[in-house]
Design a protein around this motif. Structure first.
Motif, PDB file in Angstrom:
ATOM      1  N   GLY A 537      19.763  35.200  27.520  1.00 36.12           N
ATOM      2  CA  GLY A 537      20.586  33.999  27.491  1.00 36.12           C
ATOM      3  C   GLY A 537      20.617  33.329  28.842  1.00 36.12           C
ATOM      4  N   GLY A 538      20.855  32.046  28.825  1.00 36.40           N
ATOM      5  CA  GLY A 538      20.975  31.292  30.068  1.00 36.40           C
ATOM      6  C   GLY A 538      21.800  30.046  29.845  1.00 36.40           C
ATOM      7  N   GLY A 539      22.564  29.679  30.855  1.00 38.98           N
ATOM      8  CA  GLY A 539      23.379  28.484  30.734  1.00 38.98           C
ATOM      9  C   GLY A 539      23.869  28.033  32.087  1.00 38.98           C
ATOM     10  N   SER A 540      24.733  27.031  32.077  1.00 38.90           N
ATOM     11  CA  SER A 540      25.226  26.507  33.342  1.00 38.90           C
ATOM     12  C   SER A 540      26.433  25.626  33.105  1.00 38.90           C
ATOM     13  CB  SER A 540      24.137  25.695  34.059  1.00 38.90           C
ATOM     14  OG  SER A 540      23.789  24.540  33.307  1.00 38.90           O
ATOM     15  N   ILE A 541      27.166  25.386  34.175  1.00 35.04           N
ATOM     16  CA  ILE A 541      28.125  24.286  34.200  1.00 35.04           C
ATOM     17  C   ILE A 541      27.301  23.028  34.449  1.00 35.04           C
ATOM     18  CG2 ILE A 541      30.142  23.338  35.355  1.00 35.04           C
ATOM     19  CD1 ILE A 541      30.600  25.931  33.717  1.00 35.04           C
ATOM     20  N   ARG A 542      27.603  21.956  33.713  1.00 35.25           N
ATOM     21  CA  ARG A 542      26.769  20.754  33.760  1.00 35.25           C
ATOM     22  C   ARG A 542      27.320  19.729  34.765  1.00 35.25           C
ATOM     23  NH1 ARG A 542      23.677  24.074  30.616  1.00 35.25           N
ATOM     24  NH2 ARG A 542      24.580  24.335  28.544  1.00 35.25           N
ATOM     25  N   ILE A 543      26.449  18.818  35.137  1.00 36.38           N
ATOM     26  CA  ILE A 543      26.871  17.670  35.941  1.00 36.38           C
ATOM     27  C   ILE A 543      27.582  16.689  35.006  1.00 36.38           C
ATOM     28  CG2 ILE A 543      26.088  15.724  37.342  1.00 36.38           C
ATOM     29  CD1 ILE A 543      23.603  17.468  38.039  1.00 36.38           C
ATOM     30  N   HIS A 544      28.853  16.363  35.288  1.00 34.44           N
ATOM     31  CA  HIS A 544      29.560  15.401  34.432  1.00 34.44           C
ATOM     32  C   HIS A 544      29.837  14.097  35.168  1.00 34.44           C
ATOM     33  CE1 HIS A 544      32.925  17.317  36.585  1.00 34.44           C
ATOM     34  NE2 HIS A 544      33.614  16.217  36.333  1.00 34.44           N
ATOM     35  N   ASN A 545      29.287  13.970  36.376  1.00 37.35           N
ATOM     36  CA  ASN A 545      29.445  12.743  37.164  1.00 37.35           C
ATOM     37  C   ASN A 545      28.135  11.960  37.134  1.00 37.35           C
ATOM     38  OD1 ASN A 545      28.975  11.354  39.967  1.00 37.35           O
ATOM     39  ND2 ASN A 545      31.204  11.458  39.721  1.00 37.35           N
ATOM     40  N   ALA A 546      28.174  10.742  36.623  1.00 44.17           N
ATOM     41  CA  ALA A 546      26.958   9.946  36.437  1.00 44.17           C
ATOM     42  C   ALA A 546      26.260   9.661  37.767  1.00 44.17           C
ATOM     43  CB  ALA A 546      27.288   8.636  35.727  1.00 44.17           C
ATOM     44  N   GLU A 547      27.030   9.389  38.810  1.00 45.12           N
ATOM     45  CA  GLU A 547      26.432   9.068  40.108  1.00 45.12           C
ATOM     46  C   GLU A 547      25.653  10.252  40.670  1.00 45.12           C
ATOM     47  OE1 GLU A 547      27.836   7.607  44.597  1.00 45.12           O
ATOM     48  OE2 GLU A 547      29.251   7.562  42.913  1.00 45.12           O
ATOM     49  N   LEU A 548      26.244  11.444  40.578  1.00 43.49           N
ATOM     50  CA  LEU A 548      25.564  12.643  41.067  1.00 43.49           C
ATOM     51  C   LEU A 548      24.323  12.939  40.224  1.00 43.49           C
ATOM     52  CD1 LEU A 548      25.386  15.138  42.869  1.00 43.49           C
ATOM     53  CD2 LEU A 548      26.973  16.298  41.305  1.00 43.49           C
ATOM     54  N   GLN A 549      24.441  12.773  38.895  1.00 48.03           N
ATOM     55  CA  GLN A 549      23.294  13.023  38.024  1.00 48.03           C
ATOM     56  C   GLN A 549      22.153  12.058  38.318  1.00 48.03           C
ATOM     57  OE1 GLN A 549      22.843  15.482  34.905  1.00 48.03           O
ATOM     58  NE2 GLN A 549      21.143  14.997  36.260  1.00 48.03           N
ATOM     59  N   ARG A 550      22.494  10.806  38.565  1.00 42.08           N
ATOM     60  CA  ARG A 550      21.476   9.793  38.874  1.00 42.08           C
ATOM     61  C   ARG A 550      20.801  10.102  40.214  1.00 42.08           C
ATOM     62  NH1 ARG A 550      24.523   5.953  38.070  1.00 42.08           N
ATOM     63  NH2 ARG A 550      23.949   5.376  35.935  1.00 42.08           N
ATOM     64  N   LEU A 567      22.154   9.135  28.411  1.00 40.63           N
ATOM     65  CA  LEU A 567      23.003  10.206  28.923  1.00 40.63           C
ATOM     66  C   LEU A 567      23.783   9.744  30.152  1.00 40.63           C
ATOM     67  CD1 LEU A 567      23.903  13.176  28.819  1.00 40.63           C
ATOM     68  CD2 LEU A 567      21.945  13.740  30.260  1.00 40.63           C
ATOM     69  N   LEU A 568      23.107   9.043  31.052  1.00 40.16           N
ATOM     70  CA  LEU A 568      23.784   8.555  32.257  1.00 40.16           C
ATOM     71  C   LEU A 568      24.898   7.576  31.893  1.00 40.16           C
ATOM     72  CD1 LEU A 568      20.633   8.028  34.502  1.00 40.16           C
ATOM     73  CD2 LEU A 568      22.423   9.740  34.835  1.00 40.16           C
ATOM     74  N   GLN A 569      24.647   6.753  30.899  1.00 37.98           N
ATOM     75  CA  GLN A 569      25.675   5.810  30.454  1.00 37.98           C
ATOM     76  C   GLN A 569      26.871   6.560  29.868  1.00 37.98           C
ATOM     77  OE1 GLN A 569      24.822   3.241  26.989  1.00 37.98           O
ATOM     78  NE2 GLN A 569      25.419   1.510  28.272  1.00 37.98           N
ATOM     79  N   ALA A 570      26.589   7.605  29.093  1.00 37.19           N
ATOM     80  CA  ALA A 570      27.667   8.398  28.486  1.00 37.19           C
ATOM     81  C   ALA A 570      28.527   9.065  29.556  1.00 37.19           C
ATOM     82  CB  ALA A 570      27.075   9.445  27.550  1.00 37.19           C
ATOM     83  N   LEU A 571      27.885   9.569  30.622  1.00 38.28           N
ATOM     84  CA  LEU A 571      28.642  10.224  31.688  1.00 38.28           C
ATOM     85  C   LEU A 571      29.567   9.246  32.405  1.00 38.28           C
ATOM     86  CD1 LEU A 571      25.926  12.565  33.312  1.00 38.28           C
ATOM     87  CD2 LEU A 571      27.634  13.132  31.569  1.00 38.28           C
ATOM     88  N   ASP A 572      29.240   7.971  32.348  1.00 31.03           N
ATOM     89  CA  ASP A 572      30.071   6.940  32.983  1.00 31.03           C
ATOM     90  C   ASP A 572      31.302   6.580  32.153  1.00 31.03           C
ATOM     91  OD1 ASP A 572      29.428   6.105  35.552  1.00 31.03           O
ATOM     92  OD2 ASP A 572      27.708   4.924  34.866  1.00 31.03           O
TER      93      ASP A 572
END
Length: 645
Positions: A537-550, A567-572
């Protein structure tokens, strides 16, 4: 808003330990599989023409009139036959009197593996003829009527687990291979564990089971994806390698807790023990941290664990990626046995051995070693030569075997250069015994550890083939590996970065500043679950900030952000903090059942080359059928024809 009552009754269930299963036989396999279901009195014969299954009849059924359906397992002297169904075996007495001649004819002439229906009375076996190895061994069926439902032609192989069959033949006639006891056990255990997982997630912890699309678009990075043509010229769907984007979007949509038994696809070509299509237990949660995900998965496995295995003990131990590499030479260590990597650089600071001096004189140079227990007893000269050749061929490294017993220093030229004080200190650090052998190497830290990690596993295999027991096959050793690097240098261009896992993984909170100064040093909030040296198994805490993801996509990874604009729009739009994990169901069941390959726990797997040997897929398509998709096949060029022209 009023929530359903079951949402407020969240609790963790613990599986109940019972005896451990040894070499599988029909009775013990199914006794464990139906144990939990028996609490609900399952109706195995509901809606069917039979009254009972073959495997359920006992002395308590004596005198009952029953109707059974199944396959003829074998026949003995036209007097008895053994009837088999999914539940087990039962002995059937073939009538010998003239009045039952028609019944006798059917049961005596039907080929083995024919399907029959018999009706009769449950009677006791004659004294002394009981079979304690069969759960139904105290009774037999005195047949009154019989019907041949379908005769069986000559089989390409016998339906017996001990009969050796090539895997290609098993896959070609998979529907026959599925009749074997072991395949029946594997698939039914898989079903039972998945059902328990659904109970735990949905009924006990409020997860929502949601199907996500199979037809999607290409995802940057990661494994290669299968393409599906559309009727629009030049446009293709991709089969998702995981529902990663969809489950993050579900969190943006406020679903809070998502779960799916997800089908995933990766076009990885011919890779050993991999499948182009596979199954994940896919999970995502909002407002959760790494500890929460880990606790959820520990409870999930504890709740769904088979009753015939030792119970799962939680919490699982945790090591960092750096610790795993330094101690075991891999990020998926098998912790069922020792042979850990030890840094012995200080022992040889003043050594006269040339290549050790060279290694220690460099900035990241180190000397590492592992101890092979009783290696002097179990290893042969050719084994040592093979180990040294492997190190030279695959790692361009030298391995020095050190026999600490002075009388056994064959093939160890370094022995004469090791001072007595160094030998004693080496024995103390490595905690060696008289017959142990130390394998020593020197070089850059990661390279030396990776080499010894490979040799650790190779030597364990070698010792076990010679009779030593290092890894208990009944032991399940879980381990969390955390604090992975967020990025890795690209193989084709080490100056550029690629995601160590996927580009949606959040950086470690302590390392966010490194993204703008030294991104190569940034750690991630990724976590892997390892079982007996296998990543399950593998996983992570995700980036939920659009600016950081971009920033990560465009600036650090040089990816086209237009591909992920949705996806970037959704995070915004108010994305909550979220994280998740995916468990590889095929690999997990393979380990639980002790199967040699994941193909043994999948009903209809592909071959090593990704082919379906039963139906001959993939198959060619007539050119007329390709026209609506605006596709034309470009066949490989014949090199001989090219040379002729």
């Amino acid at each position: 808003m009023t929530f359903p009552s079951w949402l407020s009754q969240l609790c963790r269930g613990l599986s109940r330990p019972i005896r451990r299963t040894t070499q599988p036989i029909w009775g013990s396999l199914y006794r464990s599989l139906v144990q939990s279901s028996q609490r609900r009195n399952p109706e195995f014969s509901s809606f069917a023409v039979r009254t009972n299954t073959c495997g359920e009849l006992r002395s308590s059924h004596l005198g009952q009139e029953v109707t059974l359906c199944g396959w003829i397992q074998y026949r003995r002297q036209n007097t008895f036959l053994v009837l088999r169904d999914f539940h087990g075996l039962v002995q059937v007495v073939i009538p010998q009197d003239e009045s039952a001649a028609s019944v006798r004819k059917i049961l005596c002439e039907a080929p083995v593996e024919s399907v029959v229906q018999v009706s009769g009375t449950v009677i006791s076996r004659p004294a002394g003829q009981e079979n304690p190895k069969m759960p139904t061994g105290e009774i037999e069926i005195k047949v009154k009527t019989a019907e041949l439902l379908n005769a069986c032609k000559k089989l390409p192989f016998e339906i017996k687990d001990f009969m050796k069959k090539t895997e290609a033949l098993r896959l070609q006639y998979r529907y026959l291979d599925l009749r074997s006891f072991q395949m029946q056990y594997n698939l039914r255990l898989r079903s039972q564990m998945v059902m328990k997982m659904r109970e735990y997630l949905c009924n006990l912890h409020g997860f929502v089971d949601i199907e996500t699309p199979t037809l999607f678009k290409r995802t940057p990075g990661g494994a290669k994806e299968f393409l599906v043509p559309s009727r629009e010229p030049g446009k293709f769907y991709s089969l998702p390698q995981s529902p990663q984007q969809f489950k993050q979007l579900l969190m943006v949509g406020g679903l809070d807790r998502y779960f799916q038994v997800a089908r995933c696809y990766r076009d990885e070509g011919s890779r050993p023990d991999r499948q182009p299509e596979f199954t994940q237990i896919d999970i995502e949660m909002s407002f959760v941290d790494q500890t929460g995900i880990q606790s959820l998965i520990e409870g999930l496995l504890q709740y769904s664990w088979p009753n015939d295995k030792d119970p799962v003990v939680v919490p699982f131990p945790t090591v960092t990626f750096t610790e795993a590499l330094a101690t075991y030479g891999t990020d998926k260590p098998d912790t069922r046995f020792g042979m850990k990597i030890i840094d012995i650089s200080d022992v040889f600071r003043n050594t006269e051995i040339g290549f050790l001096q060279d290694a220690l004189s460099k900035p990241h140079g180190t000397v590492k070693a592992i101890c092979i227990p009783e290696g002097a007893k179990y290893l042969k000269r050719k084994d040592i030569e093979s180990i040294r050749k492997f190190a030279a061929d695959h790692f361009n490294q030298e391995i020095l075997p050190v026999f600490l017993n002075a009388n056994r220093n064959w093939n160890s030229p370094v022995a004469s250069f090791i001072m007595e004080s160094q030998r004693l200190e080496l024995m103390r650090l490595m905690d060696t015994q008289e017959e142990d052998v130390v394998l020593l190497t020197a070089g850059e830290h990661n390279k030396a550890c990776s080499l010894l990690g490979k040799l650790r596993l190779e030597c364990a295999d070698l010792l076990e083939t010679r009779g030593m027991v290092l890894r208990d096959p009944t032991l399940f050793s879980f381990l969390w590996v955390v604090d992975f690097p967020l990025f890795l240098p690209k193989e084709e261009n080490p100056r550029e970065l690629e995601s160590a896992h996927h580009p949606f993984t959040a950086p470690h909170p302590s390392d966010i500043h490194l993204l703008y100064t030294e991104p190569k040093k940034a750690r991630s909030q990724h976590y892997d679950l390892v079982l007996n040296g296998n990543e399950i198994g593998g996983g992570s805490i995700r980036i939920h900030n659009a600016e950081l993801q971009r920033y990560i996509l465009a600036t650090l990874l040089k990816e086209d952000v237009k591909m992920l604009s949705h996806l970037l729009q959704a995070l915004d739009y108010g994305a909550p903090p979220h994280g998740g994990i995916a468990l590889g169901l095929d690999r997990l069941i393979c380990l639980v059942t002790g199967s040699p390959s994941i193909r043994d726990v999948i009903a209809f797997p592909k071959s090593f080359r990704g082919h379906d040997l039963m139906s001959n897929a993939p198959d060619s398509i007539p050119s007329e059928e390709l026209k609506p998709y605006h596709i034309r096949v470009s066949w490989p060029t014949d090199s001989k024809a090219e040379r002729a022209h």
